[in-house]
Design a protein around this motif. Structure first.
Motif: not given
Length: 253
Positions: A135-143, A186-201
């Motif tokens: 599966i490849s799941r879209d990221l709806a960022m800044e929820d 919290y980052f995983l719960r809200i964004f489905h990303l780790t904080p490090r992945q969020f910074i990379i993105k």
């Protein structure tokens, strides 16, 4: 940890169900209803066997028949298609599985889109790898509608304001008045990303916008928080699948 009895009971239930299900690919219909999730099953050489409607649309095709029997290298533009096929072959050879890998895709209209990709091997009853599912799941960022968003809002703001500087988990945790473990949850719960992945993105979002202009790749690397041109290129290639210069060329800049 599950007991041996619980594991045996679970296996018995699976065997009983597998003997009565007429269509083992029943999930295809369910995934057709999800517009933000790509779903696929591939055979032992990476050819599509089952796909959902979302994947068909993402490929700019009219129906599923245009995908069935083809590999990603035959469907997606290069070098993306070859990269996806290489991923598949690693999974099919038992060398790795893809587990929530952050990826930037270019859709047929050239709009970029972020997703988390997961691929797992499918095995026969004897344990032989016979295909893969993913599966490849879209990221709806800044929820921001998420009730918990306000708890990490300060940390998110810090990332957006200072992504060009070194940021540690401790920095983010202190800004949000949380422990490191809490802010990761919290980052995983809200964004489905780790904080490090969020910074990379966040950094690569900025980089992809700059690559659509005339700024040099070296200047973009510095502006987006990378120590040098090569560090930026490594991160960009690992996440996007192409170098910054190749990405710029694909945009027609």
């Amino acid at each position: 940890m599950k007991s041996a009895g619980e594991t045996a009971q679970k296996n018995d239930a699976r065997m009983a169900l597998s003997g009565v299900i007429g269509d083992v690919f029943f999930a295809e219909t369910l995934f057709d209803a999800l517009s933000d999730v790509v779903f696929f099953v591939k055979d032992s050489v990476g050819r599509y066997v089952v796909v959902n409607d979302t994947l068909v649309r993402r490929c700019g095709l009219k129906d599923k028949a245009a995908l069935i029997g083809r590999t990603p290298a035959e469907v997606f533009s290069q070098p993306f298609g070859q990269r996806y096929l290489a991923q598949d072959l690693d999974v099919l050879a038992g060398r790795s599985e893809i587990d929530d890998q952050l990826e930037l895709h270019l859709y047929p209209n050239r709009d970029p889109g972020w997703c988390l990709t997961r691929k797992t091997a499918l095995r026969s009853k004897s344990g032989e790898i016979v295909g893969l599912a993913g599966i490849s799941r879209d990221l709806a960022m800044e929820d921001k509608k998420n009730p918990a968003y306000h708890k990490v809002a300060a940390a998110v703001r810090l990332i957006h304001e200072r992504y060009d500087q070194p940021l540690s988990l401790a920095d983010l945790a202190q800004t949000a008045n949380m422990s490191v473990a809490q802010i990761e949850r919290y980052f995983l719960r809200i964004f489905h990303l780790t904080p490090r992945q969020f910074i990379i993105k966040t950094r690569l979002d900025a980089a992809s916008r700059l690559l659509a202009g005339k700024t040099s790749v070296a200047d973009i690397a510095q502006a987006c928080g990378y120590a040098d041109h090569s560090a930026f290129t490594r991160q960009f290639r690992a996440t996007v699948g192409v170098t910054p210069s190749q990405y710029r060329a694909m945009l027609g800049v």
